[in-house]
Design a protein around this motif. Structure first.
Motif: not given
Length: 139
Positions: A112-139
């Motif tokens: 919490m409070g560390d946006a980069d750590s959330y970005c890392a989780v998001g990028r990992a979910e996108i890369e792993m093609k998880t259900d969560v990652g499928a809802f996300l995209r990078t700018n």
């Protein structure tokens, strides 16, 4: 309506017509449907990541397409648009989803409070093609 509510509602608002067991105040039947719960929870986790990370956004068209799929599913179960909207807009239900999403994101390394750590989780979910990652995209 909060951004969280709008996001999850986008995924769910096209969800259904018919008559079902859930009422405006008793969401037990819809809450216990594992498919609906899993899809809304994935969207909630994705929202939490996208809301915190400035370089990751939600895939709005994907949210809509998944909402249409849920609509078909919910129609077979007999839920109405009114029931689904009431469920998604319910503050207690939103808090319940967030109470599951927050520790999940933290367990994945978000701080919490560390946006980069959330970005890392998001990028990992996108890369792993998880259900969560499928809802996300990078700018």
């Amino acid at each position: 309506m909060s951004k969280f509510s709008t996001t999850v509602l986008t995924a769910a608002m096209v969800l259904a017509t018919g008559a079902a067991a859930a009422t405006a105040t008793d969401y037990t039947a819809i809450r216990e449907d594992t498919h609906i719960h899993a899809r809304l929870l994935a969207a909630s986790k994705a929202y939490l990541i996208a809301d915190t990370c400035p370089t990751i956004k939600e895939r709005k068209f994907y949210l809509i397409s998944q909402g249409l799929k849920l609509q078909s599913y919910a129609r077979r179960l007999g839920y109405t648009n009114k029931e689904i909207s009431a469920y998604v807009d319910d503050k207690t239900e939103q808090a319940r989803f967030r109470a599951v999403a927050e520790p999940w994101v933290a367990a994945k390394g978000a701080v919490m409070g560390d946006a980069d750590s959330y970005c890392a989780v998001g990028r990992a979910e996108i890369e792993m093609k998880t259900d969560v990652g499928a809802f996300l995209r990078t700018n």
